[in-house]
Motif scaffolding. Structure first.
Motif, PDB file in Angstrom:
ATOM      1  N   LEU A  26      -4.954  -5.498  -4.901  1.00 50.63           N
ATOM      2  CA  LEU A  26      -3.544  -4.256  -4.620  1.00 50.63           C
ATOM      3  C   LEU A  26      -4.436  -3.091  -4.479  1.00 50.63           C
ATOM      4  O   LEU A  26      -4.791  -2.817  -3.376  1.00 50.63           O
ATOM      5  N   PHE A  27      -5.592  -3.058  -5.061  1.00 52.07           N
ATOM      6  CA  PHE A  27      -7.182  -1.939  -5.021  1.00 52.07           C
ATOM      7  C   PHE A  27      -7.781  -2.550  -4.261  1.00 52.07           C
ATOM      8  O   PHE A  27      -8.042  -1.725  -3.534  1.00 52.07           O
ATOM      9  N   ALA A  28      -7.824  -4.133  -2.829  1.00 55.54           N
ATOM     10  CA  ALA A  28      -8.571  -3.902  -1.778  1.00 55.54           C
ATOM     11  C   ALA A  28      -7.679  -2.953   0.107  1.00 55.54           C
ATOM     12  O   ALA A  28      -7.840  -2.915   0.931  1.00 55.54           O
ATOM     13  N   VAL A  29      -6.447  -2.570  -0.500  1.00 55.05           N
ATOM     14  CA  VAL A  29      -5.508  -1.487  -0.096  1.00 55.05           C
ATOM     15  C   VAL A  29      -5.720  -0.488   0.171  1.00 55.05           C
ATOM     16  O   VAL A  29      -5.502  -0.046  -0.555  1.00 55.05           O
ATOM     17  N   PRO A  30      -6.221   0.035   1.348  1.00 51.80           N
ATOM     18  CA  PRO A  30      -6.312   1.385   1.371  1.00 51.80           C
ATOM     19  C   PRO A  30      -5.259   2.615   0.532  1.00 51.80           C
ATOM     20  O   PRO A  30      -4.107   1.720   0.666  1.00 51.80           O
ATOM     21  N   GLY A  31      -5.588   3.612  -0.221  1.00 49.27           N
ATOM     22  CA  GLY A  31      -4.139   3.691  -1.328  1.00 49.27           C
ATOM     23  C   GLY A  31      -3.677   3.000  -2.120  1.00 49.27           C
ATOM     24  O   GLY A  31      -2.417   2.975  -2.800  1.00 49.27           O
ATOM     25  N   GLY A  32      -4.349   2.036  -2.749  1.00 53.87           N
ATOM     26  CA  GLY A  32      -4.220   0.949  -3.432  1.00 53.87           C
ATOM     27  C   GLY A  32      -3.806   1.064  -4.713  1.00 53.87           C
ATOM     28  O   GLY A  32      -3.422   0.979  -5.724  1.00 53.87           O
ATOM     29  N   GLU A  33      -4.262   2.256  -5.095  1.00 56.26           N
ATOM     30  CA  GLU A  33      -4.730   3.015  -6.775  1.00 56.26           C
ATOM     31  C   GLU A  33      -3.543   4.274  -6.887  1.00 56.26           C
ATOM     32  O   GLU A  33      -3.503   4.065  -8.048  1.00 56.26           O
ATOM     33  N   ALA A 146       2.417  -3.588   0.581  1.00 56.88           N
ATOM     34  CA  ALA A 146       1.426  -4.342   0.769  1.00 56.88           C
ATOM     35  C   ALA A 146       0.803  -5.067   2.041  1.00 56.88           C
ATOM     36  O   ALA A 146       1.654  -6.214   2.067  1.00 56.88           O
ATOM     37  N   PRO A 147       0.481  -3.992   3.234  1.00 59.77           N
ATOM     38  CA  PRO A 147      -0.286  -5.248   3.834  1.00 59.77           C
ATOM     39  C   PRO A 147      -1.207  -6.757   2.936  1.00 59.77           C
ATOM     40  O   PRO A 147      -2.291  -6.118   3.758  1.00 59.77           O
TER      41      PRO A 147
END
Length: 189
Positions: A26-33, A146-147
């Motif tokens: 999740l945190f690897a996706v931009p905006g995932g935070e 998420a993508p």
């Protein structure tokens, strides 16, 4: 009456976490935070948080909250948090954490009282959200897709919920995520 909302993120193929309960995907996706305006608006209506032990333990590890309890408010503020667990777990110093056991229906009156007419956020996991759905207590699922995909992991909602119980009420793009909102009706038969 407060609503019970399962608000979470999932991979495109329906996993909340990997097999080790990690959210690194999740945190690897931009905006995932997280933390955008819509999330802050959602959070402003929340009176109580509910989570399972795996979710709670992940947050403890990820943020080293036992050593750094001052980080807790960044996650959840001063809201009471009910943690469903069958084990003894450490508590974050200064946080209003209430460890509970058993059926969600039996604990529901305490959650409702603590919510004080504000909504209840089922933070995770999917099985706990499913228990609320089984008891007819889950009102809404708000899921950010998420993508990303995983080959295996913890499923979004390990229950059979059909179109007779789920009604799509909202769709929006939130950066790289597709956010879907479903109203949930009835109890599991």
């Amino acid at each position: 009456m407060p609503r019970v909302i399962f608000y979470t993120a999932t991979t495109l193929n329906g996993f909340l976490a990997d097999d080790a309960d990690s959210l690194d995907w999740l945190f690897a996706v931009p905006g995932g935070e997280g933390g955008d305006g819509a999330f802050q608006e959602f959070l402003s209506g929340i009176g109580v948080l509910v989570q399972g032990s795996s979710t709670y333990e992940w947050v403890l590890r990820q943020e080293d909250l036992i050593a750094h309890p001052e980080k807790w408010p960044a996650y959840y503020g001063a809201r009471p948090t009910f943690v469903f667990t069958g084990r003894e777990l450490p508590s974050v110093p200064g946080a209003d954490i209430r460890f509970v056991r058993g059926d969600v229906s039996a604990v529901w009156p305490r959650i409702l009282e603590a919510a004080a007419d504000r909504d209840v956020w089922v933070v995770g996991g999917g099985d706990l959200a499913g228990q609320f759905a089984d008891a007819g207590l889950l009102d809404e699922i708000l899921v950010s897709v998420a993508p990303a995909t995983l080959t295996s992991g913890k499923p979004l909602l390990p229950r059979d919920l059909g179109a007779d119980r789920l009604t799509l009420t909202g769709v929006r793009q939130a950066g790289a995520f597709a956010e879907l909102t479903y109203a949930v009706t009835g109890e599991q038969s």
